[in-house]
Design an enzyme around this catalytic site. Sequence first.
Site, PDB file in Angstrom:
ATOM      1  N   SER A   1      -7.794  -2.682   8.189  1.00  0.00           N
ATOM      2  CA  SER A   1      -8.113  -3.880   7.421  1.00  0.00           C
ATOM      3  C   SER A   1      -9.564  -4.256   7.657  1.00  0.00           C
ATOM      4  CB  SER A   1      -7.195  -5.031   7.850  1.00  0.00           C
ATOM      5  OG  SER A   1      -7.691  -6.276   7.392  1.00  0.00           O
ATOM      6  N   SER A   2     -10.168  -4.906   6.684  1.00  0.00           N
ATOM      7  CA  SER A   2     -11.559  -5.342   6.831  1.00  0.00           C
ATOM      8  C   SER A   2     -11.716  -6.446   7.867  1.00  0.00           C
ATOM      9  CB  SER A   2     -12.105  -5.822   5.488  1.00  0.00           C
ATOM     10  OG  SER A   2     -11.341  -6.907   4.979  1.00  0.00           O
ATOM     11  N   CYS A   3     -10.604  -7.027   8.331  1.00  0.00           N
ATOM     12  CA  CYS A   3     -10.697  -8.087   9.347  1.00  0.00           C
ATOM     13  C   CYS A   3     -11.099  -7.529  10.714  1.00  0.00           C
ATOM     14  CB  CYS A   3      -9.389  -8.849   9.454  1.00  0.00           C
ATOM     15  SG  CYS A   3      -8.054  -7.936  10.240  1.00  0.00           S
TER      16      CYS A   3
ATOM     17  N   TYR B   1      -4.433  -9.620  15.081  1.00  0.00           N
ATOM     18  CA  TYR B   1      -4.188  -8.525  14.138  1.00  0.00           C
ATOM     19  C   TYR B   1      -5.369  -7.563  14.124  1.00  0.00           C
ATOM     20  CZ  TYR B   1      -3.359  -6.188   9.644  1.00  0.00           C
ATOM     21  OH  TYR B   1      -3.178  -5.246   8.653  1.00  0.00           O
TER      22      TYR B   1
ATOM     23  N   HIS C   1      -0.973 -13.159   1.654  1.00  0.00           N
ATOM     24  CA  HIS C   1      -2.414 -13.273   1.623  1.00  0.00           C
ATOM     25  C   HIS C   1      -2.831 -14.158   0.447  1.00  0.00           C
ATOM     26  CE1 HIS C   1      -2.152  -9.560   4.150  1.00  0.00           C
ATOM     27  NE2 HIS C   1      -3.158 -10.157   4.752  1.00  0.00           N
TER      28      HIS C   1
ATOM     29  N   LYS D   1      -5.632  -3.430  14.966  1.00  0.00           N
ATOM     30  CA  LYS D   1      -6.157  -2.433  14.034  1.00  0.00           C
ATOM     31  C   LYS D   1      -7.341  -1.673  14.632  1.00  0.00           C
ATOM     32  CE  LYS D   1      -3.241  -2.673  10.772  1.00  0.00           C
ATOM     33  NZ  LYS D   1      -2.406  -1.483  10.457  1.00  0.00           N
TER      34      LYS D   1
ATOM     35  N   VAL E   1       0.824  -1.202   0.000  1.00  0.00           N
ATOM     36  CA  VAL E   1       0.000   0.000   0.000  1.00  0.00           C
ATOM     37  C   VAL E   1       0.864   1.261   0.000  1.00  0.00           C
ATOM     38  CG1 VAL E   1      -1.866   1.227   1.153  1.00  0.00           C
ATOM     39  CG2 VAL E   1      -1.747  -1.262   1.296  1.00  0.00           C
TER      40      VAL E   1
END
Length: 327
Positions: A122-124, A151, A194, A155, A30
């Site tokens: 992150s979407s997690c 993780y 990933h 975040k 990113v």
Amino acid sequence: MTTATDTVQYVPAQLDRDATFYVAGHRGLVGSAIVRRLKGEGFTDVVGKRSAELDLKNRDAVFAYMSDIKPRYLVLAAAKVGGILANSTYPVDFLSDNLRIQSNVLDAALANDVERVAFLGSSCIYPKFAEQPIREDSLLTGHLEPTNDAYAIAKIAGILNVQAVRRQYGLPWISAMPTNLYGPNDNFSPQGSHVLPALIRRYDEAAKSGAAAVTNWGTGTPRREFLHSDDMADAVLHLLEHYDGPEQVNVGTGSDVTIREIAETIAGVVGFEGETEWDTSKPDGTPQKLLDVSKLADAGWTSKISLADGLDRTVAWYRDHIDDIRV
């Protein structure tokens, strides 16, 4: 240092192209895309340090560096990241390293009055069984996916850190939560990558070796949304110039595919003609992760790079950089 009561309402506008802009994690997937985007948009003083030069887990070093460069803008794209295997195997590392990176960088930014910060998550962060597509207000409404909960917690702490700075000091800091990202400078390691870069490497190696079959984890039925890193970089700059608010903003395409479908597509792109087998003894992870991107659309941004085009670009980049990529 100012407090919330000392500040006036911030109105997003075009950023100063000559101001110092620090991209933490500028060499990663990113961060490197953001650097490319900023330089392409005419920013003249985009700075960053490689991890070998500046360990973001070292608080004193981070504070010294931030004091030296005095950035006006900052994007925190640095993080310890990985796929299901890495997250499941090293949860302590993913929690501890990311908490320290975030705390050090954000605290140093606060101490040096950095005007505009974008924290990338992150979407997690969202519950494993959140209603699909996942809205921003789904945060903290259910249990996390166990394979990457450490993780995710780190975040979530970063989002709350940004919100706390806004409440206590009134600074216009924001958070953006991307869906699954891919593109140049990704991690293609068999242990640490990933799903999409892992599949690219697996199928490309199988195609070159003439292997009869490729075996993937799980059932292939989970659905995932994928966003090219150049689109993500474009969205980050857009948000910095058009959005201000305490709630994190989802960044994605608004559409998803199954892991089986993405595997078949990648096999076709790299020219693999063998069979694909699925090891159902291995975990699938979250059954679906599709982001509701209406807040982002309301801010005036939608994705531009199609999955087909993005995969062609990424496979080409992978093959061009096979000798020096992270493996």
